[in-house]
Structure formats: C-alpha cells, structure tokens
Design a protein around this motif. Structure first.
Motif, PDB file in Angstrom:
ATOM      1  N   LEU A   1       5.925  -3.294  -5.719  1.00  0.00           N
ATOM      2  CA  LEU A   1       7.414  -2.361  -5.257  1.00  0.00           C
ATOM      3  C   LEU A   1       7.890  -2.006  -5.615  1.00  0.00           C
ATOM      4  N   SER A   2       7.608  -2.849  -7.184  1.00  0.00           N
ATOM      5  CA  SER A   2       9.125  -2.482  -8.360  1.00  0.00           C
ATOM      6  C   SER A   2       8.171  -1.019  -9.132  1.00  0.00           C
ATOM      7  N   ARG A   3       7.229  -0.658  -8.793  1.00  0.00           N
ATOM      8  CA  ARG A   3       6.764   0.584  -9.497  1.00  0.00           C
ATOM      9  C   ARG A   3       6.467   1.408  -8.327  1.00  0.00           C
ATOM     10  N   TYR A   4       6.695   1.271  -6.956  1.00  0.00           N
ATOM     11  CA  TYR A   4       6.409   2.222  -5.479  1.00  0.00           C
ATOM     12  C   TYR A   4       6.870   3.057  -5.693  1.00  0.00           C
ATOM     13  N   PRO A   5       8.714   3.745  -5.956  1.00  0.00           N
ATOM     14  CA  PRO A   5       9.002   5.035  -5.884  1.00  0.00           C
ATOM     15  C   PRO A   5       8.457   5.656  -7.289  1.00  0.00           C
ATOM     16  N   ASP A   6       7.636   4.890  -8.602  1.00  0.00           N
ATOM     17  CA  ASP A   6       7.002   5.826  -9.281  1.00  0.00           C
ATOM     18  C   ASP A   6       5.714   6.433  -9.379  1.00  0.00           C
ATOM     19  N   MET A   7       5.089   5.647  -7.674  1.00  0.00           N
ATOM     20  CA  MET A   7       3.505   6.226  -8.002  1.00  0.00           C
ATOM     21  C   MET A   7       3.579   7.867  -7.788  1.00  0.00           C
ATOM     22  N   THR A   8       3.352   8.990  -8.638  1.00  0.00           N
ATOM     23  CA  THR A   8       3.411  10.348  -8.049  1.00  0.00           C
ATOM     24  C   THR A   8       1.656  11.062  -7.835  1.00  0.00           C
ATOM     25  N   GLU A   9       1.573  11.558  -7.399  1.00  0.00           N
ATOM     26  CA  GLU A   9       0.775  12.567  -7.760  1.00  0.00           C
ATOM     27  C   GLU A   9       0.165  12.570  -8.830  1.00  0.00           C
ATOM     28  N   ASP A  10       0.949  12.770 -10.099  1.00  0.00           N
ATOM     29  CA  ASP A  10       0.374  13.456 -11.291  1.00  0.00           C
ATOM     30  C   ASP A  10       0.179  12.267 -12.670  1.00  0.00           C
ATOM     31  N   LEU A  11       0.471  11.133 -11.620  1.00  0.00           N
ATOM     32  CA  LEU A  11      -0.277  10.139 -12.289  1.00  0.00           C
ATOM     33  C   LEU A  11      -2.054  10.262 -11.544  1.00  0.00           C
TER      34      LEU A  11
ATOM     35  N   VAL B   1     -12.968  25.164  -2.868  1.00  0.00           N
ATOM     36  CA  VAL B   1     -13.460  23.894  -2.083  1.00  0.00           C
ATOM     37  C   VAL B   1     -12.855  23.372  -0.634  1.00  0.00           C
ATOM     38  N   PHE B   2     -13.192  23.164  -0.032  1.00  0.00           N
ATOM     39  CA  PHE B   2     -12.751  22.442   1.244  1.00  0.00           C
ATOM     40  C   PHE B   2     -12.666  20.849   1.748  1.00  0.00           C
ATOM     41  N   PRO B   3     -11.603  20.301   1.669  1.00  0.00           N
ATOM     42  CA  PRO B   3     -10.610  19.976   1.769  1.00  0.00           C
ATOM     43  C   PRO B   3     -10.341  20.254  -0.381  1.00  0.00           C
ATOM     44  N   GLN B   4      -8.974  21.118  -0.622  1.00  0.00           N
ATOM     45  CA  GLN B   4      -8.357  21.314  -1.706  1.00  0.00           C
ATOM     46  C   GLN B   4      -7.943  20.134  -1.946  1.00  0.00           C
ATOM     47  N   ARG B   5      -6.396  19.003  -0.910  1.00  0.00           N
ATOM     48  CA  ARG B   5      -6.843  18.068  -1.367  1.00  0.00           C
ATOM     49  C   ARG B   5      -7.503  16.922  -0.699  1.00  0.00           C
ATOM     50  N   VAL B   6      -7.287  15.840  -1.665  1.00  0.00           N
ATOM     51  CA  VAL B   6      -7.563  14.684  -0.512  1.00  0.00           C
ATOM     52  C   VAL B   6      -6.499  13.503  -0.592  1.00  0.00           C
TER      53      VAL B   6
ATOM     54  N   GLU C   1       1.094  -1.008   0.168  1.00  0.00           N
ATOM     55  CA  GLU C   1      -0.388   0.358   0.128  1.00  0.00           C
ATOM     56  C   GLU C   1       0.703   1.286   0.298  1.00  0.00           C
ATOM     57  N   LYS C   2       0.402   2.589  -0.576  1.00  0.00           N
ATOM     58  CA  LYS C   2       0.929   3.747  -0.457  1.00  0.00           C
ATOM     59  C   LYS C   2      -0.217   5.021  -0.522  1.00  0.00           C
ATOM     60  N   THR C   3      -0.420   5.774   0.253  1.00  0.00           N
ATOM     61  CA  THR C   3      -0.131   6.518   0.442  1.00  0.00           C
ATOM     62  C   THR C   3      -0.215   8.433  -0.079  1.00  0.00           C
ATOM     63  N   LEU C   4      -1.136   8.471  -0.807  1.00  0.00           N
ATOM     64  CA  LEU C   4      -0.657  10.609  -1.497  1.00  0.00           C
ATOM     65  C   LEU C   4      -1.607  11.022  -1.155  1.00  0.00           C
ATOM     66  N   GLU C   5      -1.598  12.639  -1.733  1.00  0.00           N
ATOM     67  CA  GLU C   5      -2.466  13.501  -1.691  1.00  0.00           C
ATOM     68  C   GLU C   5      -2.429  14.929  -3.058  1.00  0.00           C
ATOM     69  N   ILE C   6      -3.669  14.476  -3.659  1.00  0.00           N
ATOM     70  CA  ILE C   6      -3.617  14.840  -4.376  1.00  0.00           C
ATOM     71  C   ILE C   6      -4.729  15.925  -4.925  1.00  0.00           C
ATOM     72  N   PRO C   7      -4.384  17.164  -5.467  1.00  0.00           N
ATOM     73  CA  PRO C   7      -5.714  18.093  -5.513  1.00  0.00           C
ATOM     74  C   PRO C   7      -6.577  17.522  -6.526  1.00  0.00           C
ATOM     75  N   VAL C   8      -7.836  18.870  -6.002  1.00  0.00           N
ATOM     76  CA  VAL C   8      -9.388  17.831  -6.222  1.00  0.00           C
ATOM     77  C   VAL C   8      -9.423  19.532  -7.435  1.00  0.00           C
ATOM     78  N   LYS C   9      -9.709  18.657  -8.876  1.00  0.00           N
ATOM     79  CA  LYS C   9     -10.207  19.297  -9.442  1.00  0.00           C
ATOM     80  C   LYS C   9     -11.410  20.051 -10.090  1.00  0.00           C
TER      81      LYS C   9
ATOM     82  N   THR D   1     -10.727  10.460 -11.312  1.00  0.00           N
ATOM     83  CA  THR D   1     -10.607  10.106 -13.305  1.00  0.00           C
ATOM     84  C   THR D   1      -9.713   9.656 -13.717  1.00  0.00           C
ATOM     85  N   ARG D   2      -8.531   9.026 -13.129  1.00  0.00           N
ATOM     86  CA  ARG D   2      -7.697   8.581 -13.777  1.00  0.00           C
ATOM     87  C   ARG D   2      -6.268   8.295 -12.710  1.00  0.00           C
TER      88      ARG D   2
END
Length: 315
Positions: free
Chosen positions: A260-270, A247-252, A227-235, A293-294
């Motif tokens: 595990l091999s893709r763990y470091p590459d999982m960023t909010e931009d995805l 909007v409140f909050p602006q990030r969820v 598991e991995k946890t990220l905060e991403i903006p709401v559009k 949506t993505r």
C-alpha cells in the motif's frame, strides 16, 4: 506336604522378627549411604580468558572424568541428575605455555559447583593445546528465520541486518572454511507490521574461535499488499534488419500485487515488456509471446493480458 501350624503367640513373634529384620536392613542401608564416598562423573569443559594473540586448538575432548566426594545417596542419584553446570577452565596461563594444569584450579572450580559435592580430582589433570597464529576475518551474517504473515501481508522491502558483517578470529585454517555466520532462528507468526528486533548469533562451538558482536539488529519491513493494474507498451527486440513491424496490440495489461505504501509510485515506467522477433525469423512463430523483462522488486505478477501479440511485417 506337611503344613506347620503356628499359634497366635508364635505368629506375633515371627511377625515381630521380620519387622525388626526389615528395620535393621533399612537402618544399615541408611547409615551406609550417609557415609562419604568418592565417585566419578562426566563433566563438560568451557573456557574463559582465552589468549587474544594466540589461536588455540584443544588436543583432547571437551569432557573429562571428575572424581567427586559425596554421600552414597548423591552417588546413587548422580546418574539421574539433570545436566550440571559445566566446569569453567581459566586459560590465562596459555599466554606463555601450551598446557593448563587443572588441579591448580580446583579451588576456583569448586566455588562454582555444589559445595556438598566438591571435585577432588580431574582426569586428565593436564590439558594440552596446539597453537597457530591468530587471524581476523569479516564474514556476512545470514538470517535464519521462520516467518508467517497474516493474509495480504508480506515483506515490502530489503531485510536490514546491522551489522551485516561480523568479526571472527581464530586459526587461519579454520577461518578459510567460514564463509558466513548464521543467526539463531527468528520465529514469528501472524505478522502484520514491521519487525525490529535483536537476534543472537549462533554460538561458537570451538573454544579457539571468537565472534564479535554476539547479537545483530534485524529490521524486516512489512506492509499490506493489494492488486494494481497497468497498461504498458511492448518493446520489439532483435529486429536486426530494421523491418517495418507493426504489433497488435501495442500495449498489454498487467495485474500485480504491491504494498500500500508504494501503490501510488507504481507506474508503467517501472516495467518493461518485450517481444522477440527472432522467434518468428528462426522458429516460424506466427504470434510472439510477451516477456516481462523488468519488474520492480517486491511486486508479484498476477496476470498478463494478452500473453501473445500478433505482428505484421511491411515489405
């Protein structure tokens, strides 16, 4: 009712008589069954040397009645035998005619059969075929599988099939019905690493079809997931009037599983999260549900927090 009493000598003679009678009957049965007889069995046909420029369709079933020469013992046990080797028919003569005479191939057929039970006749003796132009078509391969993974392991990428398309040749009307070709079922359990193996394609059931190749290479990437946890903006979407909306909050916060091999590459931009302002305008929503949506492939969303956001429209 009178009971006949026999002396010891008479009983011995009667016993000897029945013993001799039984032995005589057994000897007669053994001698009779050791003789040669002709009997009929059902045989399955297979074909070889099919014409390469002519598609064919057999006008009779793929089973025939074969007259076999064998002993009485073989005749009795013929019904209890395991499935015998099919009769292989050479179709080389179909290059210039539409029938095959089986009696002309008996010698070759018997070479592949048991020598103690030669086939002396086949009914029908002549096989007739219907011909049409032979066409070629490429169709995708569909993997049939039953895969079970160890805990925390799963498919981590696209399954690769090489080649992904195979060539099928046969009558045009039959090829129209073929949209894909399946493999034999790949059964694997307790998977914890990438699978790289060859799998047979399902066999051809009609003699007038050819499939090439007969096997494909299958690569199934497998990795351990965590598991991995990220905060991403709401559009905010569908703000047609360009209102000043806060909007409140602006990030969820999203929690998801990834390899595990893709763990470091999982960023909010995805990832992309949206809230639809039309839900307030058309349906009177006081808070807007957040929709992802993505999401990157082979990721599974575990939790989205918060699931709804508040908003303020400034006039």
């Amino acid at each position: 009712m009178a009971i006949v009493k026999l002396s010891a000598t008479e009983r011995r003679r009667l016993s000897a008589f029945f013993t001799c009678l039984v032995l005589a009957v057994l000897a007669w049965i053994f001698t009779t069954l050791s003789n040669s007889y002709n009997y009929t069995v059902q045989e399955v046909l297979t074909y070889k040397n099919a014409p390469q420029k002519r598609a064919f369709h057999s006008l009779q079933p793929d089973t025939v009645k074969a007259t076999v020469q064998g002993t009485g013992w073989q005749m009795i046990f013929s019904g209890m035998r395991e499935e015998s080797k099919p009769i292989t028919i050479d179709l080389a003569t179909l290059e210039n005619r539409n029938f095959v005479v089986l009696s002309s191939q008996l010698k070759q057929i018997n070479i592949n059969k048991e020598l103690t039970q030669p086939i002396i006749a086949i009914d029908p003796d002549t096989l007739y075929f219907d011909f049409s132009n032979r066409l070629v078509k490429k169709v995708p391969v569909q993997l049939m599988s039953g895969l079970k993974y160890r805990r925390q392991f799963a498919v981590s990428g696209n399954i690769v099939i090489k080649p992904s398309f195979i060539t099928v040749s046969g009558p045009a009307d039959r090829l129209k019905e073929i949209k894909l070709w399946r493999t034999d079922s790949l059964q694997v359990g307790e998977i914890s690493e990438t699978i790289n193996t060859r799998v047979n394609l399902q066999s051809v059931k009609e003699g007038n079809l050819n499939v090439y190749p007969k096997t494909v290479q299958v690569i199934i990437p497998v990795d351990e997931f965590t598991e991995k946890t990220l905060e991403i903006p709401v559009k905010l979407i569908n703000n047609h009037n360009y209102d000043n909306v806060k909007v409140f909050p602006q990030r969820v916060k999203i929690t998801f599983t990834t390899s595990l091999s893709r763990y470091p590459d999982m960023t909010e931009d995805l990832f992309e999260a949206t809230a639809d302002l039309d839900l307030w305008r058309d349906h009177g929503y006081r808070s807007l549900p957040v929709k992802l949506t993505r999401v990157p492939p082979f990721c599974k969303i575990v939790k989205l927090s918060p699931a709804n956001i508040d908003f303020i429209i400034k006039k």
